[in-house]
Design a protein around this motif. Sequence first.
Motif, PDB file in Angstrom:
ATOM      1  N   VAL A 176       0.734  -1.098  -0.064  1.00 21.52           N
ATOM      2  CA  VAL A 176      -0.135   0.048   0.014  1.00 21.52           C
ATOM      3  C   VAL A 176       0.932   1.141  -0.039  1.00 21.52           C
ATOM      4  O   VAL A 176       0.478   2.345  -0.807  1.00 21.52           O
ATOM      5  CB  VAL A 176      -0.877  -0.076   1.129  1.00 21.52           C
ATOM      6  CG1 VAL A 176      -1.726   1.270   1.237  1.00 21.52           C
ATOM      7  CG2 VAL A 176      -2.059  -1.105   0.958  1.00 21.52           C
ATOM      8  N   ALA A 177       1.930   1.089   0.735  1.00 13.53           N
ATOM      9  CA  ALA A 177       2.918   2.502   0.957  1.00 13.53           C
ATOM     10  C   ALA A 177       3.377   2.588  -0.681  1.00 13.53           C
ATOM     11  O   ALA A 177       3.579   3.717  -0.790  1.00 13.53           O
ATOM     12  CB  ALA A 177       3.848   2.308   2.032  1.00 13.53           C
ATOM     13  N   LEU A 178       4.025   1.596  -1.079  1.00 14.05           N
ATOM     14  CA  LEU A 178       4.846   1.552  -2.104  1.00 14.05           C
ATOM     15  C   LEU A 178       3.706   2.003  -3.419  1.00 14.05           C
ATOM     16  O   LEU A 178       4.167   2.745  -4.300  1.00 14.05           O
ATOM     17  CB  LEU A 178       5.294   0.353  -2.830  1.00 14.05           C
ATOM     18  CG  LEU A 178       6.495  -0.155  -1.893  1.00 14.05           C
ATOM     19  CD1 LEU A 178       7.016  -1.536  -2.435  1.00 14.05           C
ATOM     20  CD2 LEU A 178       7.618   0.717  -1.831  1.00 14.05           C
ATOM     21  N   GLY A 179       2.341   1.485  -3.244  1.00 19.76           N
ATOM     22  CA  GLY A 179       1.607   2.078  -4.228  1.00 19.76           C
ATOM     23  C   GLY A 179       1.017   3.661  -4.230  1.00 19.76           C
ATOM     24  O   GLY A 179       0.985   4.334  -5.246  1.00 19.76           O
ATOM     25  N   LEU A 180       1.238   4.034  -3.022  1.00 18.54           N
ATOM     26  CA  LEU A 180       0.944   5.576  -2.777  1.00 18.54           C
ATOM     27  C   LEU A 180       2.072   6.356  -3.247  1.00 18.54           C
ATOM     28  O   LEU A 180       1.779   7.488  -3.695  1.00 18.54           O
ATOM     29  CB  LEU A 180       0.539   5.621  -1.240  1.00 18.54           C
ATOM     30  CG  LEU A 180      -0.769   5.193  -0.880  1.00 18.54           C
ATOM     31  CD1 LEU A 180      -0.933   5.594   0.836  1.00 18.54           C
ATOM     32  CD2 LEU A 180      -1.986   5.944  -1.268  1.00 18.54           C
ATOM     33  N   LEU A 181       3.179   5.787  -2.861  1.00 17.03           N
ATOM     34  CA  LEU A 181       4.418   6.795  -3.399  1.00 17.03           C
ATOM     35  C   LEU A 181       4.498   6.704  -4.870  1.00 17.03           C
ATOM     36  O   LEU A 181       4.871   7.634  -5.409  1.00 17.03           O
ATOM     37  CB  LEU A 181       5.409   6.023  -2.712  1.00 17.03           C
ATOM     38  CG  LEU A 181       6.082   6.273  -1.232  1.00 17.03           C
ATOM     39  CD1 LEU A 181       7.084   5.530  -0.655  1.00 17.03           C
ATOM     40  CD2 LEU A 181       6.196   7.670  -0.905  1.00 17.03           C
ATOM     41  N   LEU A 216       3.948   9.625  -9.827  1.00 14.99           N
ATOM     42  CA  LEU A 216       3.520   9.422 -11.402  1.00 14.99           C
ATOM     43  C   LEU A 216       2.345  10.497 -11.693  1.00 14.99           C
ATOM     44  O   LEU A 216       2.181  10.638 -12.762  1.00 14.99           O
ATOM     45  CB  LEU A 216       2.878   8.127 -11.682  1.00 14.99           C
ATOM     46  CG  LEU A 216       4.101   7.002 -11.756  1.00 14.99           C
ATOM     47  CD1 LEU A 216       3.007   5.648 -11.830  1.00 14.99           C
ATOM     48  CD2 LEU A 216       4.766   7.335 -12.922  1.00 14.99           C
ATOM     49  N   THR A 217       2.015  11.125 -10.521  1.00 11.40           N
ATOM     50  CA  THR A 217       0.857  12.116 -10.711  1.00 11.40           C
ATOM     51  C   THR A 217       1.271  13.436 -11.746  1.00 11.40           C
ATOM     52  O   THR A 217       0.439  13.696 -12.460  1.00 11.40           O
ATOM     53  CB  THR A 217       0.445  12.869  -9.333  1.00 11.40           C
ATOM     54  OG1 THR A 217      -0.157  11.813  -8.528  1.00 11.40           O
ATOM     55  CG2 THR A 217      -0.715  13.970  -9.785  1.00 11.40           C
ATOM     56  N   PRO A 218       2.441  14.075 -11.556  1.00 10.48           N
ATOM     57  CA  PRO A 218       2.803  15.164 -12.447  1.00 10.48           C
ATOM     58  C   PRO A 218       2.800  14.396 -14.062  1.00 10.48           C
ATOM     59  O   PRO A 218       2.123  15.154 -15.050  1.00 10.48           O
ATOM     60  CB  PRO A 218       4.287  15.343 -12.009  1.00 10.48           C
ATOM     61  CG  PRO A 218       4.396  15.165 -10.648  1.00 10.48           C
ATOM     62  CD  PRO A 218       3.480  13.850 -10.543  1.00 10.48           C
ATOM     63  N   LEU A 219       3.305  13.255 -14.166  1.00  9.64           N
ATOM     64  CA  LEU A 219       3.208  12.750 -15.667  1.00  9.64           C
ATOM     65  C   LEU A 219       1.961  12.680 -16.040  1.00  9.64           C
ATOM     66  O   LEU A 219       1.534  12.913 -17.171  1.00  9.64           O
ATOM     67  CB  LEU A 219       3.956  11.359 -15.522  1.00  9.64           C
ATOM     68  CG  LEU A 219       4.073  10.583 -16.933  1.00  9.64           C
ATOM     69  CD1 LEU A 219       4.971  11.558 -17.868  1.00  9.64           C
ATOM     70  CD2 LEU A 219       4.863   9.417 -16.749  1.00  9.64           C
ATOM     71  N   TYR A 220       0.938  12.116 -15.249  1.00  8.26           N
ATOM     72  CA  TYR A 220      -0.258  12.014 -15.758  1.00  8.26           C
ATOM     73  C   TYR A 220      -1.104  13.434 -15.951  1.00  8.26           C
ATOM     74  O   TYR A 220      -1.908  13.427 -16.876  1.00  8.26           O
ATOM     75  CB  TYR A 220      -1.160  11.644 -14.471  1.00  8.26           C
ATOM     76  CG  TYR A 220      -2.677  11.491 -14.555  1.00  8.26           C
ATOM     77  CD1 TYR A 220      -3.541  10.882 -15.571  1.00  8.26           C
ATOM     78  CD2 TYR A 220      -3.337  12.533 -13.946  1.00  8.26           C
ATOM     79  CE1 TYR A 220      -4.964  10.966 -15.675  1.00  8.26           C
ATOM     80  CE2 TYR A 220      -4.668  12.586 -14.109  1.00  8.26           C
ATOM     81  CZ  TYR A 220      -5.490  12.064 -15.130  1.00  8.26           C
ATOM     82  OH  TYR A 220      -6.909  12.193 -15.151  1.00  8.26           O
ATOM     83  N   VAL A 221      -0.384  14.197 -15.156  1.00  6.87           N
ATOM     84  CA  VAL A 221      -1.196  15.689 -15.520  1.00  6.87           C
ATOM     85  C   VAL A 221      -0.693  16.158 -16.811  1.00  6.87           C
ATOM     86  O   VAL A 221      -1.445  16.858 -17.286  1.00  6.87           O
ATOM     87  CB  VAL A 221      -0.894  16.648 -14.304  1.00  6.87           C
ATOM     88  CG1 VAL A 221      -1.069  18.010 -14.679  1.00  6.87           C
ATOM     89  CG2 VAL A 221      -1.581  16.248 -13.134  1.00  6.87           C
ATOM     90  N   MET A 222       0.384  16.039 -17.214  1.00 10.71           N
ATOM     91  CA  MET A 222       1.188  16.414 -18.295  1.00 10.71           C
ATOM     92  C   MET A 222       0.281  15.749 -19.517  1.00 10.71           C
ATOM     93  O   MET A 222      -0.013  16.453 -20.596  1.00 10.71           O
ATOM     94  CB  MET A 222       2.771  16.144 -18.396  1.00 10.71           C
ATOM     95  CG  MET A 222       3.200  17.121 -17.428  1.00 10.71           C
ATOM     96  SD  MET A 222       5.224  16.548 -17.472  1.00 10.71           S
ATOM     97  CE  MET A 222       5.544  16.943 -19.215  1.00 10.71           C
TER      98      MET A 222
END
Length: 281
Positions: A10-15, A20-26
């Motif tokens: 769970v911790a690894l998935g959250l990290l 990866l959020t900035p890449l998704y936003v781009m």
Amino acid sequence: MRASRILLFVALGLLALFFLTPLYVMLATSLKSMDELREGSLLALPQAPGFAAWAKAWSSACTGTDCGGLQPFFANSMLMVVPAVVISTALGALNGYVLSKWRFRGSELLFALMLFGVFMPMQVVLLPMSQVLGWLGMASSIGGLILVHVIAGLPGTTLFFRNYYAGLPDELVRAAKLDGAGFWQIFWRIVLPLSTPILVVTLIWQFTNIWNDFLYGVVFSGADSKPITVGLNNLANTSSSVKEYNVDMAAALIAALPTLIVYVLAGKYFVRGLTAGAVKG
């Protein structure tokens, strides 16, 4: 599964999600139109995804006074990166081979002096390198950029190969010498076939450093030899009546795409090469 392992995943998935959020936003922004960007949320999925922003960033976006997109800058980077990576890797392999298996008086001192190049700030060499390129008639050219990156990358590639070859048994070289093999025969037939892990590490390392370099590209390039990083900077800083964020995001992804592909396809080999001795010695 134990609770501790579940918590770890769970911790690894959250990290991973966080990074990866900035890449998704781009990526999401690059697939949206400007009307959708104004009306929707930054994290919302594209309602009508399209590649119009990608096409404009590639072929018609303005980078200063030129509106030819990133295509010529991308081509310049490819013409610069491929020979620079190959030459610096080949010379690093030869240096590492000599400094580890054909030691001579002063070889350790020479290696120590070369290590200064690994930690030397890039800004220190700008003026002397400009003078050298001027004397050679290679200023403001792709050939000059290749030379700069080969020289700048040589200490690092030498360090990688020298430390890797130091872990190879000296008995291999001695046995080959007893059989009558010379310097080049030992290198091509014995040492180089054992160098696959460190070759992958060095190629990825050099490709990433040279492709992403901005300082040398903006200082030593001319009007027709600017690399992709300079083109991306010019595109992002070109003022217009409407700021097209989707085009900027598409341009950033185009500039980052080669390094992303390299790491996706060869990332595991990079890690294996490091653990095989790239930073040992």
